[in-house]
Design an enzyme around this catalytic site. Structure first.
Site, PDB file in Angstrom:
ATOM      1  N   GLU A 316       0.852  -1.191   0.000  1.00  0.00           N
ATOM      2  CA  GLU A 316       0.000   0.000   0.000  1.00  0.00           C
ATOM      3  C   GLU A 316       0.890   1.245   0.000  1.00  0.00           C
ATOM      4  O   GLU A 316       0.609   2.231   0.681  1.00  0.00           O
ATOM      5  CB  GLU A 316      -0.928   0.025   1.221  1.00  0.00           C
ATOM      6  CG  GLU A 316      -1.890  -1.139   1.278  1.00  0.00           C
ATOM      7  CD  GLU A 316      -2.963  -0.980   2.347  1.00  0.00           C
ATOM      8  OE1 GLU A 316      -4.135  -0.907   2.000  1.00  0.00           O
ATOM      9  OE2 GLU A 316      -2.590  -0.916   3.543  1.00  0.00           O
ATOM     10  N   CYS A 400     -11.107   2.343   5.851  1.00  0.00           N
ATOM     11  CA  CYS A 400     -10.390   3.580   6.185  1.00  0.00           C
ATOM     12  C   CYS A 400     -10.724   4.715   5.221  1.00  0.00           C
ATOM     13  O   CYS A 400     -10.816   5.873   5.635  1.00  0.00           O
ATOM     14  CB  CYS A 400      -8.891   3.330   6.202  1.00  0.00           C
ATOM     15  SG  CYS A 400      -8.253   2.594   4.685  1.00  0.00           S
TER      16      CYS A 400
END
Ligand code: FUB
Ligand code: ZN
Length: 615
Positions: A316, A400
């Site tokens: 990520e 998120c």
């Protein structure tokens, strides 16, 4: 270096002086005008704020309360029985949504929304342990294991809780959640700190939150703890899984020695924000020197034209310089929001518009793509090319990004103005009316504009008595020509760090008009970006454009001319109102839409970088 980014000519000024550490004293010369003093009234942003209030908040509340077990986790933790459901850091989504609800209350008071906030806060408080610890995962799976694994986001969740607590306290004056946050911070400080246990939070966030707690309480111990945590990095204290390099967690070297970006993108952004926030109070030049190098590395070698960052889904985060694949680009929505948060802080230190250029790029492209036009669906990953299979979702197991967008949008007013001894900084062009404090004097600034569709902005000054000050109008990096007029008369203004400086005595009703040329332009990547060799992108003003198959049935055959010219047309009924661009390529026509608006119609292919004709 990507060609679309202006060359770096000025290093960050060495403006950090001596340590101060007092609540009211900061080493950042520019103070932002808070969104609570800014009323947005804008053709582009007001509908987005409306759908945030009417749709996005409801989606988040429904997901948190009904579709997932996030609120139930708090209820179970309060009872001390039942299972934990979901991911170990799911508490953070609830806190982030609450922060968004608080900001929304500031913009639009709403007793039923406030009652919902209070209901949630009661549940958080009930789930807090006597010693101050609050984390539903460990409460429900075994408190004996708490603080045993640095990767488990306990401080990350505490940080988001603290941000929500400060937001809710600032908006409502109610301190129940603030007291919960204080108890949790005090608990952490009984376990960790100088002479106690070492700890490297596996996901940064607590650092910037502790600085907010310091600001609201005036208790310097929270600032000190934030600084201590930042300085724990890079000394071998981290206990990480073997398959992850320390750099993933920004734990490979002490923060002052960091020069190149690595690892997880959101983690990095939050760390840099925390470093800037601590430096604002301590005057630590070492942090700012590191942030300066890191910024160049991110922006010139690792950022997409959309302002998105983080090339790879594997971590990520970041890979190697100039490697910017488009289809597999990760560009997490949270990371683009992180770019806004970090660049905002960098601008406050330096008064340099180059940071707002990046902020604006990430805002209007990488971040805004993260939410559907209706406000009900979200992108987590934001590629620059799709074969037609990538779509926004109603929610994610790891949510998120939806909760990030939920707290980010209603605070957009934060990024428009700053105030310093050397004047008022006008950073973003958004229709609004702002109450600005210049020392003891109150002035109002009103902007009227059709930005980002048009480069004309009218700014009207309101004041009881005339005042002398500089108005610093940002000339965006994309802008190659503009005119400025005050009360109808054309004026020249010196440029300082990317701002046109209008220094004069201002009177009530004075009207400044800036008119920025906004042609569509072809953008080429740095030649070292192999993935974009033989391709061009198109940008108009702050907006990066893309082609979607739904507008271009012969999508696969489309090519772009190096010297293409475009017709810009305002289409009020398309994608809730967008300016589209068309250009002829041989006997075909190509139609482009703003990147943020893609995937809001029928599924199909999309690309930002378009093959050059003749390649
Ligand atoms: O780990 C917490 C958040 O979830 C990160 O910031 C995102 O990248 C996602 O992994
Ligand atoms: Zn995210």
């Amino acid at each position: 270096m990507k060609r679309f980014v202006p060359l770096l000519t000025v290093a960050i000024a060495a403006i950090l002086l001596t340590a101060c550490g007092s609540k009211n004293s900061t080493h950042k010369p520019i103070t932002p005008v808070k969104f609570s003093d800014v009323t947005i009234n804008d053709g582009f942003w007001s509908p987005r704020l409306q759908s945030h209030k009417d749709v996005t908040l409801k989606v988040c509340i429904d997901q948190i309360e009904n579709q997932t077990g996030r609120i139930r986790n708090f209820e179970n933790a309060a009872k001390g029985e039942g299972e934990h459901s979901g991911i170990y850091f799911d508490d953070s989504d609830v806190y982030k949504a609450l922060e968004g609800m608080a900001y929304s209350l500031q913009n639009n008071p709403d007793p039923s929304l406030e009652a919902k906030c209070d209901e949630w806060i009661d549940k958080f408080a009930a789930a807090q342990q006597k010693d101050g610890y609050l984390n539903t995962y460990y409460t429900l799976t075994g408190l004996e294991n708490r603080w045993s694994d640095m990767g488990m986001h306990e401080m990350y969740c505490a940080g988001h809780m603290t941000e929500a607590a400060v937001a809710y306290y600032n908006v409502t004056g109610k301190r129940k959640l603030l007291d919960v946050a204080i108890k949790m911070a005090d608990h952490m400080m009984t376990v960790f700190g100088p002479g106690k246990r070492d700890w490297v939070p596996g996901h940064e966030e607590i650092e910037l939150a502790l600085v907010k707690l310091y600001e609201v309480t005036g208790e310097k111990k929270y600032l000190d703890f934030a600084e201590w945590l930042i300085n724990e990095r890079g000394h071998g204290f981290g206990t990480w899984v073997k398959w992850r390099h320390e750099a993933y967690y920004q734990d490979d070297k002490p923060v002052r020695e960091m020069t190149s970006i690595a690892g997880h993108a959101v983690r990095a952004m939050y760390l840099y924000c925390g470093m800037a926030d601590v430096a604002a109070y301590t005057g630590d030049q070492g942090y700012m020197t590191a942030l300066d190098s890191l910024w160049e590395d991110v922006v010139f070698r690792n950022m997409y034209v959309t302002g998105g960052i983080g090339q790879s889904s594997k971590n990520e985060g970041f890979t190697t310089d100039y490697s910017l694949p488009n289809m597999s680009a990760y560009c997490e929505t949270c990371a683009s929001v992180g770019m806004v948060l970090w660049n905002w802080r960098m601008n406050q230190f330096t008064g340099d518009s180059k940071y707002v250029d990046v902020l604006e790029r990430s805002l209007y492209n990488g971040a805004l793509a993260g939410i559907s036009l209706a406000g009900d669906r979200f992108f987590y990953v934001n590629p620059l090319e799709s074969l037609g299979g990538h779509h926004r979702q109603a929610w994610y197991g790891c949510a998120c990004c939806p909760s990030q967008i939920c707290r980010f949008l209603p605070s957009i007013g934060n990024y428009i103005y700053g105030v310093a001894k050397d004047g008022i900084y006008v950073n973003l062009y958004i229709g609004n009316s702002a109450a600005v404090k210049l020392g003891s004097r109150k002035v109002t600034l009103t902007q009227e504009t059709d930005y980002p569709w048009d480069g004309a902005v009218a700014l009207t000054v309101g004041c009881k008595r005339p005042f002398k000050s500089a108005l610093r109008l940002r000339i965006p990096g994309w802008c190659k020509g503009y005119t400025l007029a005050v009360n109808g008369e054309t004026v020249e203004a010196p440029l300082e760090k990317g701002y046109a400086v209008l220094q004069r005595k201002w009177r009530d009703g004075d009207k400044i008009v800036i008119d920025m040329d906004m042609p569509a332009e072809i953008v080429a990547a740095d030649p070292r970006v192999k993935e974009d060799e033989g391709y061009r992108a198109v940008q108009r003003g702050p907006l990066v454009y893309c082609i979607e198959e739904v507008d271009n049935p012969d999508f696969a055959e489309l090519r772009i001319e190096e010297d293409a010219t475009f017709d810009a047309e305002w289409e009020p009924d398309l994608l809730r109102g967008v300016t589209t661009l068309t250009t002829a390529v041989g006997d075909r026509e190509m139609k482009l839409i703003p990147y943020y608006a893609w995937d809001n119609r029928e599924a199909g292919r999309m690309r930002v970088w378009i093959p050059l004709a003749g390649e």
